[in-house]
Design an enzyme around this catalytic site. Structure first.
Site, mmCIF file in Angstrom:
data_model
loop_
_atom_site.group_PDB
_atom_site.id
_atom_site.type_symbol
_atom_site.label_atom_id
_atom_site.label_comp_id
_atom_site.label_asym_id
_atom_site.label_seq_id
_atom_site.Cartn_x
_atom_site.Cartn_y
_atom_site.Cartn_z
ATOM 1 N N ASP A 10 -68.428 -76.390 -14.234
ATOM 2 C CA ASP A 10 -68.182 -76.449 -12.788
ATOM 3 C C ASP A 10 -66.733 -76.022 -12.605
ATOM 4 O O ASP A 10 -65.827 -76.689 -13.103
ATOM 5 C CB ASP A 10 -68.426 -77.890 -12.330
ATOM 6 C CG ASP A 10 -67.978 -78.170 -10.894
ATOM 7 O OD1 ASP A 10 -67.401 -77.270 -10.243
ATOM 8 O OD2 ASP A 10 -68.217 -79.306 -10.439
ATOM 9 N N TYR A 226 -62.104 -89.890 -14.983
ATOM 10 C CA TYR A 226 -63.218 -89.239 -14.306
ATOM 11 C C TYR A 226 -62.862 -87.832 -13.850
ATOM 12 O O TYR A 226 -61.894 -87.631 -13.141
ATOM 13 C CB TYR A 226 -63.674 -90.055 -13.087
ATOM 14 C CG TYR A 226 -64.912 -89.448 -12.447
ATOM 15 C CD1 TYR A 226 -66.061 -89.253 -13.204
ATOM 16 C CD2 TYR A 226 -64.920 -89.066 -11.109
ATOM 17 C CE1 TYR A 226 -67.195 -88.691 -12.641
ATOM 18 C CE2 TYR A 226 -66.054 -88.512 -10.541
ATOM 19 C CZ TYR A 226 -67.184 -88.328 -11.308
ATOM 20 O OH TYR A 226 -68.313 -87.777 -10.753
ATOM 21 N N LYS A 229 -69.204 -85.347 -13.243
ATOM 22 C CA LYS A 229 -70.273 -85.636 -14.196
ATOM 23 C C LYS A 229 -70.441 -84.478 -15.170
ATOM 24 O O LYS A 229 -70.021 -83.362 -14.918
ATOM 25 C CB LYS A 229 -71.581 -85.875 -13.442
ATOM 26 C CG LYS A 229 -71.900 -87.341 -13.235
ATOM 27 C CD LYS A 229 -72.195 -88.056 -14.556
ATOM 28 C CE LYS A 229 -72.116 -89.565 -14.372
ATOM 29 N NZ LYS A 229 -71.735 -90.279 -15.576
#
Ligand code: 13P
Ligand code: 13P
Ligand code: MG
Ligand code: MG
Ligand code: MG
Length: 360
Positions: A10, A226, A229
Site C-alpha cells: 500500500d 501501527y 494492516k
C-alpha cells in the site's frame, strides 16, 4: 522451472484507505514493463484490492531473487512519488525502509512466491486481501487442502487422496513447522485455530511439490508500531493433483471473521468481491478478498478471470453484510474489538497510567 512472485504494498490511496488510484497503477506498470523488456521478469499482471497494489510476476530466477524484488521495490517507490505529488493518504505507507537491501522481506511489502515445473496445463489462483492479516487464510486454506466437506477431491481423486503438508509459522517466535494432513489434522487445527499467533505460510504435496503460498509478513512486528494492516496475498495451484478451481473458491463461501477492519483493530467478516468492488468503505471495510485466476503458459500469464465476480457469491456477500451489522452493534466492545495483544493501537497504557492511583 517457473517462479511465481506476488509482491504487494500500500503506497497511498484516496480518500483515506479506500482505493489505490489508476495513476499509481500506471507508475507501477511503467516500471514493470521496463523490467520485462530487460528480461528481469517474463510476464506480469497488476492486481488491486482496496488500497493495496498486488504485483503478480513470473520469471525463471527462483524465490527471493534480488533483481525481481528490487524491481517490485522500485515500482512501489515510483508510485510513492506519484502519491506524494497527488497528496494521497498514506503515501509510501508500507515502505518502511529508505533503501532497498536485497529482498523486500522485512522492508514492509508482503510477498508470496513459489517455484515449480509447469504442468502441461497450469491453472493457479491469486487471492488478494485488504483490511486483514495473514491468518485470514488459515480457515480457507485448511478447508481447501484439509477438509473433505469442502474439497470433494480429497475423497474422490486418487491424486489428492494422500493429503497435503502445511507449513505453520509462529509469527512471534519467527519459527515454523510442517504438519501432515490428515495424519496430524487435530494438532494442525490446535495451532492454526489460534490465528492471533499462528499462520499457514505454505501448503505442499506430500512429495514437497508446492501447492499454496501466503505472504506472512506482519507489518507491526517489523515496524514496532501501527502502520496499517498487512493485507495478505496467497497463491494456490489448482486441478490435476490440487483442488479444482471451484473447490479453492468454495473455501471462501462462508464469510468468516478475521482481524483487521477499522484501524486494524476489529474482527469482521471477510467478504469475497470482484476487483471493481474491492473498495472497503463501511467502517473502512468490511475486509475484502479478491480472487484472480490465470493459466500459466511457458511463464506467460493467460487471464485473469475475476472469479468472485459471479452471482454464486451473492449470498456470501449478503451474509457478510449481515455479519458486519451484527459485529458493528458491539461498538467499542470485544469481540468486535480485538484482544488486547492484537490491537493495532490503543490508549489503554495511557489510561491505565493516568488512573493507576484510583485503582485500590
Ligand atoms: P470438466 O469435465 O469440465 O473438466 O470438470 C472437471 C472438474 O474437475 C470439475 O470440478
Ligand atoms: P490499510 O492497512 O489498508 O492501510 O488499513 C489501515 C486502516 O487503519 C484502516 O482503517
Ligand atoms: Mg492504507
Ligand atoms: Mg490495505
Ligand atoms: Mg495495509
Amino acid at each position: 522451472m517457473t517462479t511465481l512472485s506476488v509482491i504487494k504494498a500500500d503506497v497511498g490511496s484516496l480518500p483515506g484507505h479506500v482505493k489505490a488510484p489508476n495513476k499509481l497503477i500506471n507508475e507501477v506498470d511503467r516500471v514493470l514493463e521496463e523490467g520485462k523488456d530487460e528480461n528481469k521478469i517474463t510476464d506480469y499482471y497488476i492486481g488491486r484490492c482496496g488500497d493495496d497494489i498486488d504485483l503478480i510476476m513470473t520469471h525463471d530466477k527462483g524465490k527471493n531473487d534480488s533483481d525481481v524484488h528490487e524491481l517490485a521495490w522500485n515500482s512501489f517507490e515510483e508510485a510513492t512519488e506519484k502519491a506524494k505529488e497527488l497528496g494521497l493518504y498514506g503515501a509510501g505507507q508500507d515502505l518502511l525502509s529508505d533503501a532497498f537491501s536485497g529482498n523486500v522481506r522485512g522492508l514492509g511489502p508482503g510477498s508470496a512466491e513459489m517455484e515449480f515445473d509447469e504442468r502441461e496445463s497450469e491453472p493457479f489462483l491469486t487471492f488478494l486481501c485488504d483490511k486483514t492479516s495473514p491468518s485470514a487464510f488459515n480457515l480457507p486454506l485448511f478447508k481447501m487442502f484439509g477438509d473433505p466437506s469442502n474439497t470433494a477431491g480429497l475423497v474422490l481423486d486418487p491424486s489428492l487422496h494422500e493429503g497435503f503438508k502445511f507449513t505453520v509459522q509462529d509469527f512471534y517466535e519467527g519459527k515454523k513447522a510442517d504438519l501432515a494432513c490428515p495424519e496430524e489434522m487435530y494438532d494442525l487445527l490446535a495451532l492454526i485455530g489460534i490465528s492471533s499467533k499462528f499462520a499457514i505460510e505454505e501448503v505442499k504435496k506430500k512429495d514437497g511439490e508446492p501447492a499454496a503460498s501466503v505472504s506472512t509478513e506482519k507489518l507491526n512486528l517489523i515496524a514496532g508500531e501501527y502502520v496499517g494492516k498487512d493485507d495478505p496475498v496467497a497463491v494456490v495451484r489448482c486441478q490435476s493433483g490440487y483442488p479444482a478451481v471451484g473447490e479453492a473458491l468454495e473455501a471462501f463461501s462462508f464469510p468468516h471473521l478475521v482481524p483487521g477492519w477499522m484501524r486494524g483493530s476489529h474482527n469482521g467478516p471477510l467478504m469475497p468481491v470482484s476487483e471493481e468492488e474491492a473498495t472497503p468503505t463501511r467502517f473502512d471495510g468490511p475486509p475484502r478478498v479478491v480472487a484472480l485466476g490465470f493459466q500459466l503458459n511457458d511463464g506467460k500469464l493467460v487471464g485473469p478471470r475475476d472469479l468472485f465476480d459471479d452471482p454464486s457469491f451473492d449470498e456470501t456477500r449478503k451474509k457478510a453484510k449481515k455479519a458486519a451489522d451484527y459485529m458493528r452493534r458491539h461498538g467499542p466492545f470485544q469481540p468486535h474489538l480485538l484482544g488486547e495483544d492484537d490491537l493495532e493501537y490503543t490508549t489503554l497504557p495511557d489510561v491505565q497510567d493516568k488512573l493507576k492511583d484510583r485503582f485500590e
